[in-house]
Design an enzyme around this catalytic site. Structure first.
Site, PDB file in Angstrom:
ATOM      1  N   PRO A   2       0.818  -1.206   0.000  1.00  0.00           N
ATOM      2  CA  PRO A   2       0.000   0.000   0.000  1.00  0.00           C
ATOM      3  C   PRO A   2       0.855   1.260   0.000  1.00  0.00           C
ATOM      4  O   PRO A   2       1.999   1.257   0.449  1.00  0.00           O
ATOM      5  CB  PRO A   2      -0.794  -0.122   1.299  1.00  0.00           C
ATOM      6  N   GLU A   3       0.292   2.320  -0.522  1.00  0.00           N
ATOM      7  CA  GLU A   3       0.943   3.625  -0.464  1.00  0.00           C
ATOM      8  C   GLU A   3       0.548   4.309   0.847  1.00  0.00           C
ATOM      9  O   GLU A   3      -0.451   3.956   1.491  1.00  0.00           O
ATOM     10  CB  GLU A   3       0.508   4.486  -1.651  1.00  0.00           C
ATOM     11  N   LYS A  51       3.510   3.206   6.680  1.00  0.00           N
ATOM     12  CA  LYS A  51       2.573   2.200   6.189  1.00  0.00           C
ATOM     13  C   LYS A  51       2.060   1.293   7.305  1.00  0.00           C
ATOM     14  O   LYS A  51       1.469   0.247   7.049  1.00  0.00           O
ATOM     15  CB  LYS A  51       3.241   1.366   5.089  1.00  0.00           C
ATOM     16  N   ARG A 250       9.984  -5.281  -8.281  1.00  0.00           N
ATOM     17  CA  ARG A 250       8.758  -4.509  -8.418  1.00  0.00           C
ATOM     18  C   ARG A 250       8.678  -3.918  -9.824  1.00  0.00           C
ATOM     19  O   ARG A 250       9.666  -3.344 -10.312  1.00  0.00           O
ATOM     20  CB  ARG A 250       8.713  -3.389  -7.380  1.00  0.00           C
TER      21      ARG A 250
END
Length: 291
Positions: A2-3, A51, A250
């Site tokens: 998640p950002e 996060k 990524r």
């Protein structure tokens, strides 16, 4: 992953639903905490830290959770059907008289003393959406390893907390450099702009249901998820390649015309591949990247 804005929104939902209320239901569906019951305790608040999510209860207890790739907290009203996944994916339930928060697929969940929170979040750099944001320290952290690729440095939560893979690609595009550019090679003027641009991006999106970085009506993101479609600025096909330290690769997007610096050549690296256009999902420690 998640950002930071996604985690900020999750914390806000949990805080608005539970803070100041007494728990009427407490259920932790993991072996370590299967016998723990917080029923009767008042929820004090939920706060994001990078996060990470910290939900605090009276009596000096904190529930530390991290969404990682697939985790989610859902809030439901009394009698509302739970819609977050099958029951076997539920890891935590916190219920009050009128709201129930259900944690699905939480790979990180830990109960600890509130006074010991630094043990799980003390390694994080300045939080882009936190009250203690320090742009000078964030930039100094990034520049501490000048040979490290910018994209990897941005994802390292020990440098600054809150940037995920989407913002990494978008931020590098806005700075006009590739994610493979060594941090030390970043032009001085752009390096000075980096903390402010990163903070502006996350702050602009923390209250939005759909993440946007472009300011354009029909396009939400400049490069992330757009390969091999044309760049919104120059119409060159956007490229994608895997970037990582070997522990976790990524997909990383960039425009070879608008962004200067080193990058994998098409077909020249086994890591390079085109991804079919895919809308990113709106909105975690393995060295050297800390979450």
């Amino acid at each position: 992953m998640p950002e930071g804005d996604t985690v900020w929104q999750a914390a806000k939902r949990l805080h608005e639903a539970l803070a100041g209320k007494v728990l009427t239901r407490s259920d932790f569906r993991v072996p370590k905490y299967a016998t723990v019951d917080l029923t009767g305790r008042t929820v004090l608040n939920t706060a994001p830290r990078g996060k990470h999510l910290l939900t605090r209860f009276e009596g000096g207890l904190t529930l530390h959770t991290h969404l990682r790739m697939e985790g989610a907290w859902k809030v439901f009203g009394t009698g509302e059907r739970w819609r977050g996944g099958p029951a076997h994916q539920i890891r935590a339930i916190l219920g009050t008289a009128d709201r129930t928060a259900v944690g699905y697929r939480l790979q990180v969940m830990e109960l600890l003393r509130t006074g010991e929170e630094e043990r799980v979040v003390g390694h994080l750099g300045p939080d882009l959406l936190g009250p203690g944001w320090n742009p000078e320290r964030a930039l100094a952290n990034l520049l501490a390893d000048p040979s490290r690729p910018l994209g990897e440095a941005l994802l390292d939560q020990r440098n600054l907390a809150g940037i995920g893979n989407i913002y990494k690609s978008e931020l590098c595009f806005l700075l006009g450099v590739t994610p493979w550019l060594p941090v030390g090679a970043l032009p001085e003027e752009r390096a000075a702009q980096l903390p402010a641009v990163a903070k502006k991006l996350l702050e602009a999106n923390r209250d939005r249901p759909v993440r946007r970085t472009t300011g354009l009506h029909r396009h939400d993101l400049f490069v992330y998820g757009r390969a091999p479609r044309p760049c919104l600025r120059c119409h060159t096909p956007v490229r994608v390649a895997d970037q990582g330290d070997g522990s976790q690769e990524r997909p990383t997007y960039w425009c070879p015309t608008c962004q200067s610096g080193p990058a994998p050549a098409p077909g020249a690296s086994r890591q390079w591949r085109e991804h079919h256009p895919r809308r990113p999902t709106p909105g975690r420690p393995s060295p050297p990247r800390a979450h």
